[in-house]
Each structure stands twice: as C-alpha cells, then as structure tokens.
Design an enzyme around this catalytic site. Sequence first.
Site, PDB file in Angstrom:
ATOM      1  N   HIS A  96       0.781  -1.254   0.000  1.00 38.07           N
ATOM      2  CA  HIS A  96       0.000   0.000   0.000  1.00 38.07           C
ATOM      3  C   HIS A  96       0.815   1.309   0.000  1.00 38.07           C
ATOM      4  O   HIS A  96       0.959   1.966  -1.020  1.00 38.07           O
ATOM      5  CB  HIS A  96      -0.932   0.046   1.211  1.00 38.07           C
TER       6      HIS A  96
HETATM    7  C1  BDR Z   1      -3.947   1.624   4.411  1.00 40.15           C
HETATM    8  O1  BDR Z   1      -4.473   1.312   5.690  1.00 40.15           O
HETATM    9  C2  BDR Z   1      -3.436   1.079   6.605  1.00 40.15           C
HETATM   10  O2  BDR Z   1      -3.708  -0.056   7.363  1.00 40.15           O
HETATM   11  C3  BDR Z   1      -2.182   0.910   5.791  1.00 40.15           C
HETATM   12  O3  BDR Z   1      -1.043   1.388   6.486  1.00 40.15           O
HETATM   13  C4  BDR Z   1      -2.446   1.739   4.560  1.00 40.15           C
HETATM   14  O4  BDR Z   1      -2.104   3.089   4.777  1.00 40.15           O
HETATM   15  C5  BDR Z   1      -4.383   0.548   3.420  1.00 40.15           C
HETATM   16  O5  BDR Z   1      -5.762   0.524   3.308  1.00 40.15           O
END
Ligand code: BDR
Length: 331
Positions: free
Chosen positions: A250
């Site tokens: 992500h």
């Molecule tokens: C996002 O949500 C968080 O858990 C991760 O760090 C990322 O920024 C992904 O949906």
Amino acid sequence: MTSPPLHKVIFDTDPGVDDAMALYFALAHPAIDVLGIGTTFGNVTVEQAAANALYLTALAGRSIPVTQGIAAPLRLPMRELPAHIHGADGLGNLAMRRPVKGQLDPRSSARFIVDLARAQPGEITLVAVGPLGNLSLALTLEPSLPQLLRQVILMGGTLEEPGNVSPLAEANIWCDPHAADRVFSAAWKLTMVGLDVTHRVILPLKLFERLAARQNHPATDALLHAVAFYSRFYSQQHAQLAEIQGCVGHDILAFLYLVHPELFSVRAGRIHVCTEGPGLGQTTMDKEGLPDCAQREPGSSPSSTQACTRVQAEACIAMIEDTLMSPWLDR
Ligand code: BDR
Ligand code: CA
C-alpha cells in the site's frame, strides 16, 4: 558530485508495517528528501505512531523532525485498532527495541506542516498514508495551504476495486471520512493512490529477506520482522498470497508515484467521500466530462484531483528492491 534530491517531502503516517516500508523507501531513494514526519492515529494510537516514526528513523541513523498529530477522527468515534494486521505495536510486535536517541518536535503535526509550507512555498510535496486529520487541521490553520504546497499524494480510497474495511471503503478514508472529504475538496494538486493500484503490487517476503541479508543492519532486520507478521495476515486472507508469503505494500506506492509517475495511469476528476450510511468512507469520482458542480467553500478555486487507475506492478517491485538494496544505511 551528486545532484540534490528533487523532491522535498513531508511524510504524514501511522506506522504501521507498510508505512515503515514506505519510510525506508523514501530514506533510501536519492531523489527524495524527507524534511519531517507527521503522525496520526490509524494502524496504532498516535502516541505509538510517533514513537514508531522516531524509532524507525533513529534505527536508520537519521535525525528527522517527528511530530505527534491527531489522536482521533474529527467527528466519528475511534475504530478498533488493526493489531491483527500490524501487531499491537504497529511493527509486528517487535520483541525488543534498541535504545535510540531522539525526541519529538513539540509542534502538532498540523502546525508543523503549515510552518514548513510557509517557509518553502511551492516546494514541498505532502505524502499522506494514514487517516487525513492532520492535513484537514492544517487547512484550517492555513487556508492558503493548497497554494503553498507543491502537491499532495495520498494513499487511500478506491474507485473500482472493492474496499478493504467494508465492501466499498478503504481503511484510511473510512477511519476519518470527514477529514478526507475536506482534503479532497481543497484546491490543490492531489493524486489519490488507492486500492485500484496498491492491490496490484504484491511484495514477496523473500524480497525483505534478501534485503536484510544484504544490508545486515538493525533497520532492515526490524523491517523484516514487521513484514513477516504482516505477510502472515495477508497469506491467511488470500490463497494466492499464501504461496509466496506475499503482502500488499500500500503506502510505498505513494512514493513510487512521486518518483515514477510514468508507471501509473491516472483519471482526473473531482473525488467525493461518503460520510454516512452503508457507503461510509467510499470514494467516488465525478463522471468524465461533467462540469465541476461540487459544492465548495466560498472563494475557493477548483481542485485538481486525480486517481491512479493502473500500475506497472513488475517495474514497481523492481524499483522497490533496487532502491532498498542500495547502500543507504549508516554503518
Ligand atoms: C492503508 O491502511 C493502513 O492499514 C495501511 O497502512 C495503509 O495506509 C491501506 O488501506
Ligand atoms: Ca498507513
């Protein structure tokens, strides 16, 4: 002679395992200069997020101002923290932490963003990879912030891909949809790097094993520990990820977009956030060709927002590995 970094960045984050990957990618990349870090609740409490940011930077031998930011959503109650994904400490439950030096900058993250943007108008990119409360508060402190920042790149939201906390919503936007709506409505150049692209880039645990073996450094050891925990979660969710013990990177994709936008396709348009009901946290974009008919604050100019829709995944993974394998850590 080496040329100076091209991108001055404030990093707003809730570390978080993929946040840690993103931070280390930014520190390792020669074209990125991380001027400072803001922290928010999200994957962990804001206190833990700030402690993790301080720890990760110190472990990597860097002294970068870290500020503590917003502790809760603007209007909604706090959600349960995703300890099953990132660990109770946000870094896969590190067995022990080395003693490191460094203390928090006393300013709030919102104040810090405004101070830096005023000091270097038009030069700084804000990369935000957590819930967006700090950026929303910074807009309240300084309504001209969109003119003072060069651009905003955020990891969050989704257009076509199913959500990861509800059928429609991505976690960062869902955690504080009112803050996100404010951020998407402001008149800055903003790029949304959402699940439409982050779900296409699967990072194998082996990459982090090779990295730890090559660097032989406490920072990459800690990252490997955290990614191993995080990959276990993803492997339990998806059979295809289990085969390679893979995970979704992500937040690191926001920095990939900063340095290699040519690896992404984008769609431009106004982005809206649903702030109530079953679609809470859903992000949608106005249909192409429609006049910009969104309600905006009196006197504000039209926003220039776009969302990433496709990514060259293999090229991103190669870039991530090359960058993290380079000799970027202090010995
Ligand atoms: C996002 O949500 C968080 O858990 C991760 O760090 C990322 O920024 C992904 O949906
Ligand atoms: Ca994050």
